[in-house]
Design an enzyme around this catalytic site. Sequence first.
Site, PDB file in Angstrom:
ATOM      1  N   LYS A  52      38.295  44.057  31.693  1.00  0.00           N
ATOM      2  CA  LYS A  52      38.819  42.682  31.704  1.00  0.00           C
ATOM      3  C   LYS A  52      39.165  42.239  30.281  1.00  0.00           C
ATOM      4  O   LYS A  52      40.185  41.593  30.051  1.00  0.00           O
ATOM      5  CB  LYS A  52      37.794  41.733  32.350  1.00  0.00           C
ATOM      6  CG  LYS A  52      37.717  41.921  33.870  1.00  0.00           C
ATOM      7  CD  LYS A  52      36.524  41.223  34.524  1.00  0.00           C
ATOM      8  CE  LYS A  52      36.458  41.631  36.010  1.00  0.00           C
ATOM      9  NZ  LYS A  52      35.342  41.044  36.738  1.00  0.00           N
ATOM     10  N   GLN A  96      29.998  37.930  35.784  1.00  0.00           N
ATOM     11  CA  GLN A  96      30.093  39.201  36.499  1.00  0.00           C
ATOM     12  C   GLN A  96      28.930  39.356  37.480  1.00  0.00           C
ATOM     13  O   GLN A  96      27.771  39.139  37.122  1.00  0.00           O
ATOM     14  CB  GLN A  96      30.113  40.355  35.479  1.00  0.00           C
ATOM     15  CG  GLN A  96      30.370  41.722  36.092  1.00  0.00           C
ATOM     16  CD  GLN A  96      31.768  41.878  36.679  1.00  0.00           C
ATOM     17  OE1 GLN A  96      32.720  41.238  36.232  1.00  0.00           O
ATOM     18  NE2 GLN A  96      31.916  42.721  37.679  1.00  0.00           N
ATOM     19  N   ASP A 119      37.715  33.447  39.082  1.00  0.00           N
ATOM     20  CA  ASP A 119      37.358  34.429  40.110  1.00  0.00           C
ATOM     21  C   ASP A 119      37.678  33.895  41.511  1.00  0.00           C
ATOM     22  O   ASP A 119      37.723  34.662  42.472  1.00  0.00           O
ATOM     23  CB  ASP A 119      35.844  34.714  40.059  1.00  0.00           C
ATOM     24  CG  ASP A 119      35.512  36.035  39.371  1.00  0.00           C
ATOM     25  OD1 ASP A 119      36.375  36.920  39.363  1.00  0.00           O
ATOM     26  OD2 ASP A 119      34.387  36.152  38.856  1.00  0.00           O
TER      27      ASP A 119
END
Length: 289
Positions: A52, A96, A119
């Site tokens: 990322k 995460q 997200d």
Amino acid sequence: MILIDGKKTADEIKKEIAEDVKLIVASGKRPPHLAAVLVGHDGGSETYVAFKIKDCEEVGFRSSLVRFDDDVTEAELLAKVHELNSDPDLDGFIVQLPLPKHISEQKVIEAIDARKDVDGFHPENVGRLVLGMPAFLSATPFGIVELLKRYQIPTSGKNCVIVGRSNIVGRPLSILMSQKAVNATVTVAHSQTKDLAKVCAEADILIAALGSPEFIKADMVKEGAVVIDVGTTRVNAPETKSGWRLKGDVKFDEVASKCSYITPVPGGVGPMTRVSLLQNTLLAAKLKK
Ligand code: GUN
């Protein structure tokens, strides 16, 4: 059979994003800025987060990595989330997953400001997605719909069977695929589905997102079907440098010849998932006044 090249498509989208970033910077604004919060040292999570950060650099975004040890308390993590929520120099951030057992993932997700939730995991964004309102879309479903679009694969009126009902992939994807822009007739299959092989074999578009390596065999696939493989399970592979390789949920070698289109693993859905996060971050930056 056409092999869907997710890497090439993602590279094209990255170029488009990089062009956009140049325009933003030329207009005197700072580049979009994404932060990733990583707790502990899980191998998969380390890899994903490193990708990322690398993706951000590639398109000209700013990126920040916030690390915590495994023993961080829920309160400490929530305090960081609140800090990131109110940081004006940050457009979006992700925490995460998975998190250690002593931390409630749901609590952490709900603490994220929905406007920075790139997200698309916050209930507000999931709700907006269900209602067809503008929202940050969960990265994998977003990437899959984008792939179908860019390959001009017909979806209207098609039977779409999704195997797997996770909050991150199967469930949001089922909503997107049934929306007017896609118009598929959607079945969500799962571990309790009766006659799963038969249900799958009726799919024009079969999406495997259950996380079980090579679960989908040739007898579960209709001749001419479009097969999208979301699986990314690490399996032991002593012959490779890392000692592991990624395996999809589809037994590619026996299924591919039956398909009109199929995604490989790796190089199919994965790169599109990564690029979706960049698209969401760009959108977050543009929406920020
Ligand atoms: N873990 C596995 N996939 C994801 C993802 O897309 N976002 C976050 N935050 N964690 C994940």
